[in-house]
Scaffold this active site. Structure first.
Site, PDB file in Angstrom:
ATOM      1  N   SER A 103      -6.121   3.426   4.599  1.00 54.41           N
ATOM      2  CA  SER A 103      -5.578   2.682   3.464  1.00 54.41           C
ATOM      3  C   SER A 103      -6.669   1.911   2.729  1.00 54.41           C
ATOM      4  O   SER A 103      -6.451   0.797   2.237  1.00 54.41           O
ATOM      5  CB  SER A 103      -4.472   1.712   3.926  1.00 54.41           C
ATOM      6  OG  SER A 103      -3.690   1.282   2.837  1.00 54.41           O
ATOM      7  N   SER A 142       0.796  -1.232   0.000  1.00 57.41           N
ATOM      8  CA  SER A 142       0.000   0.000   0.000  1.00 57.41           C
ATOM      9  C   SER A 142       0.829   1.283   0.000  1.00 57.41           C
ATOM     10  O   SER A 142       0.253   2.372  -0.074  1.00 57.41           O
ATOM     11  CB  SER A 142      -0.953   0.017   1.194  1.00 57.41           C
ATOM     12  OG  SER A 142      -2.069  -0.795   0.936  1.00 57.41           O
ATOM     13  N   LYS A 191       0.021   3.746  -2.676  1.00 58.57           N
ATOM     14  CA  LYS A 191      -0.996   4.792  -2.594  1.00 58.57           C
ATOM     15  C   LYS A 191      -0.400   6.199  -2.543  1.00 58.57           C
ATOM     16  O   LYS A 191      -1.120   7.180  -2.791  1.00 58.57           O
ATOM     17  CB  LYS A 191      -1.905   4.548  -1.393  1.00 58.57           C
ATOM     18  CG  LYS A 191      -2.771   3.288  -1.522  1.00 58.57           C
ATOM     19  CD  LYS A 191      -3.692   3.114  -0.326  1.00 58.57           C
ATOM     20  CE  LYS A 191      -4.653   1.947  -0.497  1.00 58.57           C
ATOM     21  NZ  LYS A 191      -4.015   0.640  -0.313  1.00 58.57           N
TER      22      LYS A 191
END
Length: 446
Positions: free
Chosen positions: A128, A64, A67
């Site tokens: 997230s 993640s 992102k």
């Protein structure tokens, strides 16, 4: 018998000799901080100076932390007026399906729901949330497949290396229920070296520092006051009030998948200094990955940066190098133009090594023609930069070659000479060249 006795004595003396040798070996700086990671890096968030790195060029899973790229592209789209914070997003079959998988980090979205970009962004940055991230990608590019093209283009623009993007979230494509972007494999996952992750974070904070206003939030309610209300606890457990809190932490992005392991890009400030740390596939001393392992590794990097490095001013603003106070000028009313360092040159350096650094002038040769600047020249014209060189110790350089030191500029205007002066100069040069040729010819006769 004597030979056997000598061997026996040698075996007895060996440990003593080893101890004596170790005791007399020259001291060297540690090459590792004792952290258990597949890759790591620590940089000064202001200058991009690399303070420490460990296997930082190896391409690894980023999960993640992906992102951060989605955030960068979103902030850019907001800035350029292509998207607005209060713009409404209509849930698609793709985002609905992914959002219902609570095994993943998600805020469930209603099939017939409508959500603002700000709501989706906060879910992305704090919790997230993966479906919310895909929703932002669809808003900006129409589909996640098209969004990948924007990610690749931005990565090239920022100078990232050895990366591969297969989705906007950092999930393994196997978690996307067969709806992963076209042209990517069903089990693909995003990869990037720690150095490129740090470079992405560096530019995100430089260009859009407002991201920290959201990443520093430890808890927020999604859709507060509605029947869809969900508590979002930030996965960054180093934020104040959480179990692994560290003073000064206000970002940036965690990442966890089976492939990538436990990763984290963290940033913190102390005494006016900000650093960025990246740890990838962190484990404990027994080789077991965990949230604690990644935050322990990050803590070690933060402690190293704040405790062993200090901000040192090497060159004041207006400084002139003794052997290069002026540069040659052609076609100008003046034959030379003075130059000086535009702003003070400061850098985070290891306190024990601050005396090893010396400033060097690097001239931008592209600004010169035949070794001179051509008039007219405006005051403040950039002609080079200052480079700080470590004479002895280890120097990792900068995360971005464009951020290598303060600019060196001209400190006066130089107007272009009038046509008469230029003509006389040309005639003088012509006569000078003839004279030089004649002298050379005469010398050749003798």
């Amino acid at each position: 018998m004597k030979r056997e006795m000598k061997k026996y004595v040698a075996l007895l003396l060996m440990p003593l000799l080893l101890v004596m040798t170790i005791g007399t070996m020259p001291a060297h700086a540690n090459t590792t901080l004792g952290i258990h990671v597949d890759g790591a890096i620590l940089i000064d968030a202001d200058s991009g100076k690399i303070l420490y790195e460990e296997n930082a060029d190896a391409s690894l899973g980023i999960a993640s932390m992906t992102k951060m790229m989605t955030e960068y592209i979103l902030f850019e789209a907001i800035r350029d007026g292509k998207v607005s914070w209060d713009q409404e997003y209509q849930v698609t079959d793709y985002t609905y399906a992914v959002s219902q998988d609570r095994r993943l980090s998600n805020v469930p979205l209603r099939r017939d729901g409508s959500y603002t970009i700000r709501e989706l962004y906060e879910a992305l940055a704090i919790y997230s949330a993966n479906a919310a991230t895909i929703a932002i990608a669809e808003t900006i590019a129409g589909t996640e497949t098209e969004f990948l093209k924007l990610m690749d283009a931005k990565a090239k623009e920022l100078g990232l290396e050895d990366y591969k993007f297969v989705n906007s979230t950092g999930l393994n494509n196997s978690d996307l229920q067969g709806m992963h972007p076209q042209g990517t494999g069903p089990n693909d996952e995003n990869v990037m070296p720690a150095k490129s992750v740090a470079r992405l974070a560096f530019h995100l904070l430089k260009d859009f520092p407002e991201v920290l206003e959201t990443t520093k939030i430890n808890t927020k309610m999604f859709r507060e006051g509605t029947t869809d209300e969900i508590k979002m606890d930030n996965w960054n457990f180093m934020l104040p009030g959480f179990v692994y809190e560290y003073a000064g932490v206000d970002g940036l992005k965690t990442g966890t998948t089976d492939f990538a392991g436990h990763c984290f890009t963290g940033t913190a400030t102390k005494d006016g200094k900000r650093v960025i740390a990246v740890v990838m596939k962190a484990v404990d001393a027994k080789g077991v990955g965990s949230y604690k392992a990644r935050f322990d590794a990050t803590r070690a990097l933060f402690d190293y940066g704040f405790n062993q490095f200090s901000e040192v001013e090497f060159v004041p603003g207006g400084y002139q190098f003794k052997d290069k106070k002026t540069l040659k000028v052609v076609k100008g009313k003046e034959k030379k133009v003075p130059i000086a360092v535009k702003e003070p040159v400061s850098m985070l350096v290891k306190t024990s090594e601050k005396d090893l650094y010396v400033p060097e002038l690097v001239i931008d040769e592209s600004k010169f023609k035949d070794g001179a600047l051509e008039a007219p020249i405006k005051k403040g014209t950039v002609v080079g930069h200052v480079k700080l060189v470590n004479k002895e110790g280890t120097d990792y350089g900068y995360i971005d070659d464009k951020n290598v030191g303060a600019e060196v500029v001209t400190t006066e205007d130089v107007q272009k000479a009038g046509w008469f002066s230029l003509a006389m100069g040309a005639i003088g040069n012509f006569i000078g060249s003839l004279w030089g040729s004649a002298v050379g010819f005469v010398k050749g006769l003798f």
